[in-house]
Design a protein around this motif. Structure first.
Motif, short mmCIF file in Angstrom:
data_model
loop_
_atom_site.label_atom_id
_atom_site.label_comp_id
_atom_site.label_asym_id
_atom_site.label_seq_id
_atom_site.Cartn_x
_atom_site.Cartn_y
_atom_site.Cartn_z
N ALA A 201 50.69 74.29 6.08
CA ALA A 201 50.44 75.54 6.80
C ALA A 201 49.03 75.55 7.38
CB ALA A 201 50.65 76.73 5.88
N ARG A 202 48.11 74.77 6.78
CA ARG A 202 46.71 74.83 7.18
C ARG A 202 46.20 73.57 7.88
NH1 ARG A 202 43.78 78.43 3.59
NH2 ARG A 202 42.04 76.98 3.74
N ALA A 203 47.03 72.52 7.94
CA ALA A 203 46.59 71.27 8.59
C ALA A 203 47.75 70.64 9.35
CB ALA A 203 46.05 70.30 7.55
N GLU A 312 43.70 76.01 17.74
CA GLU A 312 44.69 76.62 16.85
C GLU A 312 44.03 77.64 15.92
OE1 GLU A 312 44.72 73.60 17.89
OE2 GLU A 312 46.76 72.83 18.10
N ARG A 313 42.86 77.26 15.42
CA ARG A 313 42.13 78.13 14.48
C ARG A 313 41.68 79.43 15.18
NH1 ARG A 313 40.81 80.10 10.13
NH2 ARG A 313 38.68 80.76 9.75
N ILE A 314 41.14 79.30 16.40
CA ILE A 314 40.70 80.49 17.14
C ILE A 314 41.91 81.38 17.46
CG2 ILE A 314 39.54 81.30 19.24
CD1 ILE A 314 37.57 79.77 17.58
N ALA A 315 43.01 80.73 17.89
CA ALA A 315 44.22 81.50 18.22
C ALA A 315 44.77 82.21 16.99
CB ALA A 315 45.28 80.57 18.81
N GLN A 316 44.61 81.57 15.83
CA GLN A 316 45.06 82.16 14.58
C GLN A 316 44.32 83.46 14.28
OE1 GLN A 316 44.66 79.22 11.50
NE2 GLN A 316 46.47 79.95 10.42
N TYR A 319 45.63 86.06 17.06
CA TYR A 319 47.03 86.49 16.96
C TYR A 319 47.54 86.63 15.52
CZ TYR A 319 47.25 85.26 21.94
OH TYR A 319 47.04 85.19 23.29
N ARG A 320 46.68 86.33 14.52
CA ARG A 320 47.09 86.40 13.09
C ARG A 320 48.28 85.49 12.81
NH1 ARG A 320 45.39 92.18 12.67
NH2 ARG A 320 43.62 92.03 14.06
N VAL A 321 48.26 84.27 13.31
CA VAL A 321 49.35 83.33 13.03
C VAL A 321 49.22 82.84 11.59
CG1 VAL A 321 50.39 81.13 13.71
CG2 VAL A 321 49.41 82.64 15.45
N PRO A 322 50.24 83.06 10.75
CA PRO A 322 50.08 82.75 9.33
C PRO A 322 50.22 81.26 8.99
CG PRO A 322 52.25 83.69 9.73
CD PRO A 322 51.52 83.71 11.05
N MET A 326 53.86 76.86 13.06
CA MET A 326 54.62 77.73 13.98
C MET A 326 54.32 77.42 15.44
SD MET A 326 54.26 81.34 11.97
CE MET A 326 55.74 82.19 12.47
N TYR A 327 53.12 76.91 15.72
CA TYR A 327 52.76 76.61 17.10
C TYR A 327 53.69 75.57 17.73
CZ TYR A 327 48.19 78.92 16.47
OH TYR A 327 47.19 79.81 16.25
N TRP A 328 54.20 74.64 16.90
CA TRP A 328 54.91 73.48 17.48
C TRP A 328 56.36 73.42 17.10
CZ3 TRP A 328 51.56 73.20 20.82
CH2 TRP A 328 50.19 73.32 20.49
N GLU A 329 56.91 74.52 16.55
CA GLU A 329 58.34 74.54 16.20
C GLU A 329 59.21 74.93 17.38
OE1 GLU A 329 58.17 77.14 12.85
OE2 GLU A 329 58.03 75.48 11.41
#
Ligand code: 2NL
Length: 345
Positions: A201-203, A312-316, A319-322, A326-329
């Protein structure tokens, strides 16, 4: 059948007459009122009727002719102007069927916003290859062979004669810029980078970076801090503050990690900032003099700063992406939320 009975029968026929199409209505008109029509024939027969019966029967005949003509007019009007109910029913009050429009990927949206902020203060955008040689990805940036820093950036190697690998950062693009252009250099390098890491989820083994580089005479650490403060306020809001913590990167000296005041709790403490009031947004530092020299720039004359961030980190944070995965599914339920005007912070 007597004349009276024929009139009665035709009255009933006129009353229930139907005609869906213009042809059907015309056929009815001809059958009743045409030269050899049933009503016309009755008028012929009427001539033979005894004088004492003529008054009453004549009235009924005239009425019959009149109502047949009226019926023809009514049916014609319905054919000409009425709704065409011959095809499937159409509900004109139903909402329109609109085409599904796509949307920009959240990583694209955030990358564009980051790039725009630096483009407005004079940075050019530079790009380079994702498959890099050892020199541009490691050696020029102060990662000597067998140095432990290489272990922290393990990647995917291609064995094609010379040692090629998927770049681990877009610093390689900035090395190419320094090698090919003279200062002043102000450039940002957005792009895909790779790390050989277990996916969680984090890498992820692939992410997007934006790196920045500024090389000129007299560039100072204060310039770095002022630039990043401007960046954080532009992207997250004017009330945001930043802090710098000492850190280590092989290619910068001194190096720092940059935190931003937590936009979610405003510094009060929440799960996102782990109750510290601060969230990490990027890494930075003064370009190591050895790196400038490796790239043909005299470190006695020039100095520079550099920084790098994960999109991805900034977008998280925006947008609060948990979960990074999820970005690449490519799940449209996730992607749909980034359609223009959909997302509300
Ligand atoms: C991070 C930190 C950083 C740089 C990138 C850089 C590039 C050149 C020379 C010196 Cl050519 N430095 N880039 C410097 C410090 C940090 O990235 O967290 N990236 C995701």
């Amino acid at each position: 059948m007597s004349l009276v009975e024929r009139v009665t029968a035709l009255e009933a026929e006129v009353a229930k007459a139907q005609g869906r199409t213009a042809e059907e209505v015309e056929r009815f008109r001809v059958a009743m009122l045409g030269r050899n029509g049933a009503i016309t024939e009755l008028f012929e027969a009427f001539k033979q009727v005894a004088a004492e019966e003529k008054r009453l029967l004549g009235q009924r005949l005239n009425q019959l002719k009149q109502s047949a003509q009226t019926r023809v007019d009514e049916l014609k009007a319905a054919v000409d102007h009425g709704p065409d109910d011959s095809g499937p029913a159409i509900d004109l009050s139903a909402p329109a069927l609109t085409e599904a429009t796509g949307s920009l990927h959240p990583i694209t949206i955030v990358r564009q916003r980051i790039v725009d902020i630096f483009a407005r203060i004079g940075y050019t955008v530079s790009q380079g290859p994702e498959v890099e040689d050892d020199h541009h990805n490691f050696s020029a940036l102060n990662f000597p062979p067998d140095h432990p820093a290489r272990d922290m950036q393990d990647t995917f190697f291609l064995t094609h004669g010379e040692q090629l690998a998927l770049r681990t950062h877009t610093s390689s693009v900035q090395v190419r810029m320094m090698e090919s252009t003279r200062p002043p250099i102000r450039t940002i390098s957005p792009g895909r980078v790779y790390r050989n890491e277990a996916i969680s989820a984090r890498a992820h083994c692939m992410f997007h970076q934006v790196e920045g580089l500024y090389v000129d005479k007299g560039v100072s650490f204060a310039d770095l801090k002022g630039t990043l403060d401007h960046f954080a306020k532009s992207l997250f809001g004017a009330d945001v503050t930043i802090r710098m913590r000492p850190s280590y990167f092989p290619f910068t000296e001194p190096s720092a990690e940059v935190d931003m005041s937590c936009t979610i709790c405003g510094g009060a403490g929440c799960a996102i900032c782990k109750h510290s009031g601060w969230v990490e947004i990027l890494g930075c530092g003064m370009v190591d003099p050895a790196v400038l020299a490796n790239c043909g720039i005299d470190p006695e004359v020039y100095s520079g700063f550099a920084f790098g961030m994960g999109v991805e980190r900034i977008a998280q944070l925006i947008y609060r992406v948990p979960d990074l995965r999820m970005y690449w599914e490519n799940d449209v339920r996730f992607l749909d939320q980034f359609a223009a005007g959909t997302f509300r912070t």
